[in-house]
Design a protein around this motif. Structure first.
Motif, PDB file in Angstrom:
ATOM      1  N   SER A   1       0.835  -1.205   0.000  1.00  0.00           N
ATOM      2  CA  SER A   1       0.000   0.000   0.000  1.00  0.00           C
ATOM      3  C   SER A   1       0.864   1.247   0.000  1.00  0.00           C
ATOM      4  O   SER A   1       1.955   1.259   0.588  1.00  0.00           O
ATOM      5  CB  SER A   1      -0.914   0.021   1.231  1.00  0.00           C
ATOM      6  OG  SER A   1      -1.813  -1.060   1.209  1.00  0.00           O
TER       7      SER A   1
ATOM      8  N   SER B   1     -12.536  -3.058  -0.863  1.00  0.00           N
ATOM      9  CA  SER B   1     -11.685  -1.891  -1.027  1.00  0.00           C
ATOM     10  C   SER B   1     -10.773  -2.050  -2.246  1.00  0.00           C
ATOM     11  O   SER B   1     -10.578  -1.107  -3.034  1.00  0.00           O
ATOM     12  CB  SER B   1     -10.841  -1.664   0.230  1.00  0.00           C
ATOM     13  OG  SER B   1     -10.002  -0.531   0.086  1.00  0.00           O
ATOM     14  N   ALA B   2     -10.223  -3.257  -2.427  1.00  0.00           N
ATOM     15  CA  ALA B   2      -9.379  -3.526  -3.594  1.00  0.00           C
ATOM     16  C   ALA B   2     -10.195  -3.415  -4.876  1.00  0.00           C
ATOM     17  O   ALA B   2      -9.722  -2.847  -5.878  1.00  0.00           O
ATOM     18  CB  ALA B   2      -8.754  -4.912  -3.474  1.00  0.00           C
ATOM     19  N   LEU B   3     -11.403  -3.955  -4.858  1.00  0.00           N
ATOM     20  CA  LEU B   3     -12.285  -3.863  -6.026  1.00  0.00           C
ATOM     21  C   LEU B   3     -12.630  -2.415  -6.331  1.00  0.00           C
ATOM     22  O   LEU B   3     -12.531  -1.967  -7.483  1.00  0.00           O
ATOM     23  CB  LEU B   3     -13.562  -4.675  -5.768  1.00  0.00           C
ATOM     24  CG  LEU B   3     -14.691  -4.528  -6.794  1.00  0.00           C
ATOM     25  CD1 LEU B   3     -14.236  -5.011  -8.171  1.00  0.00           C
ATOM     26  CD2 LEU B   3     -15.929  -5.297  -6.329  1.00  0.00           C
TER      27      LEU B   3
ATOM     28  N   HIS C   1     -11.092   0.447  -5.495  1.00  0.00           N
ATOM     29  CA  HIS C   1      -9.974   1.261  -5.964  1.00  0.00           C
ATOM     30  C   HIS C   1      -9.518   0.866  -7.374  1.00  0.00           C
ATOM     31  O   HIS C   1      -9.059   1.713  -8.146  1.00  0.00           O
ATOM     32  CB  HIS C   1      -8.800   1.177  -4.980  1.00  0.00           C
ATOM     33  CG  HIS C   1      -8.999   1.986  -3.747  1.00  0.00           C
ATOM     34  ND1 HIS C   1      -9.551   1.455  -2.587  1.00  0.00           N
ATOM     35  CD2 HIS C   1      -8.754   3.295  -3.479  1.00  0.00           C
ATOM     36  CE1 HIS C   1      -9.620   2.405  -1.657  1.00  0.00           C
ATOM     37  NE2 HIS C   1      -9.132   3.534  -2.180  1.00  0.00           N
ATOM     38  N   THR C   2      -9.657  -0.419  -7.723  1.00  0.00           N
ATOM     39  CA  THR C   2      -9.293  -0.829  -9.085  1.00  0.00           C
ATOM     40  C   THR C   2     -10.300  -0.316 -10.100  1.00  0.00           C
ATOM     41  O   THR C   2      -9.916   0.101 -11.206  1.00  0.00           O
ATOM     42  CB  THR C   2      -9.184  -2.363  -9.179  1.00  0.00           C
ATOM     43  OG1 THR C   2      -8.277  -2.848  -8.183  1.00  0.00           O
ATOM     44  CG2 THR C   2      -8.675  -2.776 -10.548  1.00  0.00           C
TER      45      THR C   2
ATOM     46  N   TYR D   1      -4.524   2.221  -8.145  1.00  0.00           N
ATOM     47  CA  TYR D   1      -4.297   0.783  -8.327  1.00  0.00           C
ATOM     48  C   TYR D   1      -3.320   0.246  -7.286  1.00  0.00           C
ATOM     49  O   TYR D   1      -3.453  -0.895  -6.829  1.00  0.00           O
ATOM     50  CB  TYR D   1      -3.762   0.540  -9.734  1.00  0.00           C
ATOM     51  CG  TYR D   1      -3.628  -0.914 -10.112  1.00  0.00           C
ATOM     52  CD1 TYR D   1      -4.729  -1.767 -10.111  1.00  0.00           C
ATOM     53  CD2 TYR D   1      -2.393  -1.444 -10.492  1.00  0.00           C
ATOM     54  CE1 TYR D   1      -4.605  -3.101 -10.478  1.00  0.00           C
ATOM     55  CE2 TYR D   1      -2.254  -2.768 -10.861  1.00  0.00           C
ATOM     56  CZ  TYR D   1      -3.366  -3.593 -10.849  1.00  0.00           C
ATOM     57  OH  TYR D   1      -3.251  -4.913 -11.205  1.00  0.00           O
TER      58      TYR D   1
ATOM     59  N   THR E   1      -3.123   1.075  -4.257  1.00  0.00           N
ATOM     60  CA  THR E   1      -3.885   0.789  -3.035  1.00  0.00           C
ATOM     61  C   THR E   1      -4.473  -0.612  -3.093  1.00  0.00           C
ATOM     62  O   THR E   1      -4.453  -1.362  -2.103  1.00  0.00           O
ATOM     63  CB  THR E   1      -5.009   1.826  -2.859  1.00  0.00           C
ATOM     64  OG1 THR E   1      -4.430   3.124  -2.730  1.00  0.00           O
ATOM     65  CG2 THR E   1      -5.844   1.516  -1.618  1.00  0.00           C
ATOM     66  N   ALA E   2      -4.991  -0.985  -4.271  1.00  0.00           N
ATOM     67  CA  ALA E   2      -5.539  -2.330  -4.435  1.00  0.00           C
ATOM     68  C   ALA E   2      -4.439  -3.384  -4.326  1.00  0.00           C
ATOM     69  O   ALA E   2      -4.627  -4.436  -3.692  1.00  0.00           O
ATOM     70  CB  ALA E   2      -6.251  -2.437  -5.780  1.00  0.00           C
TER      71      ALA E   2
ATOM     72  N   ALA F   1     -12.513  -8.687  -7.097  1.00  0.00           N
ATOM     73  CA  ALA F   1     -11.342  -7.815  -6.940  1.00  0.00           C
ATOM     74  C   ALA F   1     -10.185  -8.303  -7.794  1.00  0.00           C
ATOM     75  O   ALA F   1      -9.498  -7.510  -8.465  1.00  0.00           O
ATOM     76  CB  ALA F   1     -10.935  -7.745  -5.471  1.00  0.00           C
TER      77      ALA F   1
ATOM     78  N   MET G   1      -8.410  -6.365 -10.950  1.00  0.00           N
ATOM     79  CA  MET G   1      -6.963  -6.127 -10.936  1.00  0.00           C
ATOM     80  C   MET G   1      -6.299  -6.766 -12.155  1.00  0.00           C
ATOM     81  O   MET G   1      -5.332  -6.219 -12.708  1.00  0.00           O
ATOM     82  CB  MET G   1      -6.365  -6.671  -9.638  1.00  0.00           C
ATOM     83  CG  MET G   1      -6.839  -5.918  -8.392  1.00  0.00           C
ATOM     84  SD  MET G   1      -6.458  -6.775  -6.844  1.00  0.00           S
ATOM     85  CE  MET G   1      -4.675  -6.563  -6.776  1.00  0.00           C
TER      86      MET G   1
END
Length: 659
Positions: A174, A229-231, A233-234, A259, A261-262, A281, A285
């Motif tokens: 991160s 969160s990963a989904l 931010h991507t 990206y 962050t993901a 997610a 990605m």
């Protein structure tokens, strides 16, 4: 003729193919050694071919170990062994023959450009083996090709962090300061995502996603669920590329910071308990990783998503449409990536029972692109299994031809399932597309088709090396025509960070390699002028690409291919040299080539299907030469009369017995 008590038996050469090509003495420790000393030191495949002359031996003759082929590869031994072929899979042959050598991989020197001498990969980029480079360099009279290939390989390897001088390393960590995105900007990015990306990869249910992503409770959702969160931010990163622009370099620009962050949540996405959000997610990605900036991690993300999909059981029918959507999107991504990357899929087709959902957002202009993409993915999956896998090595030449013909039939059915206005293989018509997303989807289908055709043509040329099969003649024409179509369509490629690198660079580069070969081996052919012009077009495209990437991708060096080819043609013409690609062959050979192109099937192979692919619209009558002969006879300016295609592209199959 042989008398009643004698038969003609083939004789194994005393020197292996590699030593013959290098014109060095071939020495083995003893008669039973499977490799000569030179090949053992160089770590190369050691193969002893049959000589053209045959020895007369009594019918009662029993060959000794010295008479057998000491360098015959395990694949050839398996082909010659009917019992091994009955076993089904190559692994069964290995288990029955403990001392078998096995089959090596096609990649060499960690390069995606160079390939081993003994494989033809389904990959469109792995073209040049060491022996192939030597043969062309001798023909050209200089080593510029070798230097150029080394520069290309170095540039790509640097991008993939191979070697000491690698570029920026992508880390699953991160950022120290998270990238802030205002609610208004996030809404624009999400809108752009669903307008531009979602129709190609419709794995999300928009209403469900936006209820969370645009909610005032978003901070709580992000804190409670790292996978979401990963989904989230991507999706923002993917949409941001269309609003504020992306980057061809890792770590640069707002989209990449989102990206990152993901990527920092990657371990949380992989850890149990896995569920649909985790898979979504990973899919998001993986889609972002299709671009140039992520070629280091694309394979990792896609393979992990495919593994998770099977672990969750989404390869079977689910009551949730979102699960079915997710599975078929990753199926399409993984199968096409494996085929065009020359890799093995981890998704087992024999264990799939997931229905394909109807997705209105993926229907554009009356065409269901989601269904079409899934069908193509299944097509290339079957093609890889039957033609390019290790087990495919067990096939005889007749069986190869039959399997290639079947794949062509499948490919033609897929092509014709699309409307003529957007049909691959036809002239590309940008006027039929009302959005950039529609144009990209259609262009992707064209390049899918061309990539598959290139793989089939390369394999056909290998299987038919040294024969007068109409399949070989048609494959030459089709290969050249396909490369031309690709180069002509480069003007429609959007040179932007969000364009997949496979479309942006791999397919155009493959076409450039092919036309370069045709020009060098046919300097006075009527089609050479057109091919030279298209090489210039390709040079212009790659120069434009370098400009678009701000020098991040030094693709303008590929213009040297055009310069080398054009200079060679000028030298041939100014020196009054004959086109050795045709004139060095006898008139009888030329006549047999012309006659072969009008036959329906090779007369000596009755079990081969009696049809060849539909002819391409090239009306020339001059024989078109393409190197399918043995490297060992190559000397000076003479074109070899039996150059093996394994030395042209590298191969998936070793030398086939009986050819």
């Amino acid at each position: 003729m042989a008398g009643p008590q004698t038969v003609l038996r083939p004789r194994i050469s005393k020197s292996c193919d590699q030593c013959k090509a290098r014109k060095v003495r071939c020495i083995r420790e003893n008669a039973s050694s499977v490799k000569c000393k030179n090949c053992w030191k160089r770590g190369q495949q050691c193969h002893y071919s049959h000589t053209k002359r045959k020895l007369r031996q009594p019918e009662s003759f029993v060959p000794t170990p010295e008479d057998r082929d000491p360098g015959l590869s395990s694949a050839n031994q398996a082909q010659a062994n009917p019992e091994a072929r009955k076993a089904g899979l190559y692994v069964d042959y290995l288990l029955e023959n403990r001392h078998a050598d096995g089959v090596r991989g096609w990649r060499t020197e960690n390069s995606v450009v160079k390939t081993a001498d003994h494989h033809i990969a389904s990959s469109c980029l792995a073209f040049f083996s060491e022996s192939r480079i030597r043969s062309v360099s001798e023909r050209l009279g200089h080593n510029k090709l070798n230097e150029l290939i080394d520069m290309i390989g170095a540039a790509i390897n640097a991008r993939m962090n191979r070697g000491a001088n690698s570029g920026a390393l992508i880390r699953f960590k991160s950022p120290s300061t998270p990238e802030y995105t205002s609610p208004e900007a996030a809404a624009r990015y999400i809108q752009a995502y669903f307008d531009q990306v979602h129709p190609l990869y419709p794995f999300l249910e928009r209403k469900e996603f936006e209820e969370k992503a645009l909610s005032s409770q978003l901070p709580d959702y992000l804190a409670a669920s790292p996978p979401f969160s990963a989904l989230y931010h991507t999706v923002l990163a993917l949409g941001c590329q269309y609003i504020e622009g992306g980057s061809f370099d890792p770590g640069k620009g707002k989209a990449w910071k989102l990206y990152q962050t993901a990527l920092g949540l990657f371990s949380d996405v992989l850890l149990p308990k896995e569920d649909l959000t985790n898979l979504q997610a990973l899919i998001a990605m993986s889609i972002f990783a299709l671009n140039l900036s992520c070629i280091q991690i694309e394979e990792t993300l896609i393979s992990e998503a495919a593994r998770m999909a099977q672990t969750l059981g989404y390869n079977r029918a689910s009551s949730r449409e979102a699960c079915n959507r997710a599975f078929w999107v990753i199926y399409t991504l993984e199968k096409t990536a494996c085929f065009f990357g020359g890799g093995t899929s981890s998704l087992n087709d024999y264990d799939i029972g997931c229905p394909i959902p109807s997705i209105p957002e993926a229907v554009i202009g009356g065409t269901d692109w989601f269904l079409s993409s899934a069908r193509f993915a299944r097509l290339v999956s079957k093609a890889y299994e039957t033609l390019f896998s290790v087990t495919a090595l067990l096939k005889t030449p007749d069986e190869y031809y039959s399997a290639i013909s079947q794949v062509y039939d499948d490919l033609e059915r897929w092509r014709c399932s699309l409307p003529k206005e957007v049909r691959p293989g036809e002239a590309f018509r940008p006027q039929y597309h009302t959005s950039s997303c529609s144009l990209l989807i259609c262009l992707r289908s064209h390049f899918y088709y061309y990539g598959a055709v290139i793989a089939l043509c390369r394999l056909t040329l290998h299987v038919g090396a040294g024969t007068e099969s109409p399949y070989v003649e048609e494959a030459k024409k089709r290969l050249m025509y396909t490369a031309r179509q690709i180069i002509e369509n480069t003007r429609y490629i959007d040179a932007e960070p969000y364009t997949p690198i496979w479309m942006l660079g791999v397919i155009p580069l493959s076409a450039l390699f092919i036309l370069f070969d045709f020009v060098v081996h046919n300097p006075t052919h009527p089609e050479t002028g057109t091919n030279l012009a298209l090489l210039d077009v390709a040079a212009g495209y790659f120069s434009r690409l370098e400009y678009a990437t701000g020098g991040s991708l030094p693709s303008s060096l590929l213009s040297d291919f055009s310069h080398i080819a054009r200079q060679y043609v000028r030298d041939v013409q100014s020196n009054g040299r004959q086109d050795v690609s045709t004139d060095s062959r006898s008139a009888a050979q030329v006549d047999s080539y012309n006659n072969a192109s009008t036959e329906l099937a090779p007369p000596h192979q009755a079990s081969i299907p009696t049809s060849v692919p539909d002819p391409v619209p090239l009306s020339y009558t001059d024989p078109l030469f393409y190197p399918t002969t043995d490297l060992q006879s190559y000397t000076g300016d003479d074109v070899p009369v039996s150059f093996d295609i394994t030395n042209l592209f590298g191969a998936v199959i070793p030398n086939l017995p009986g050819l």
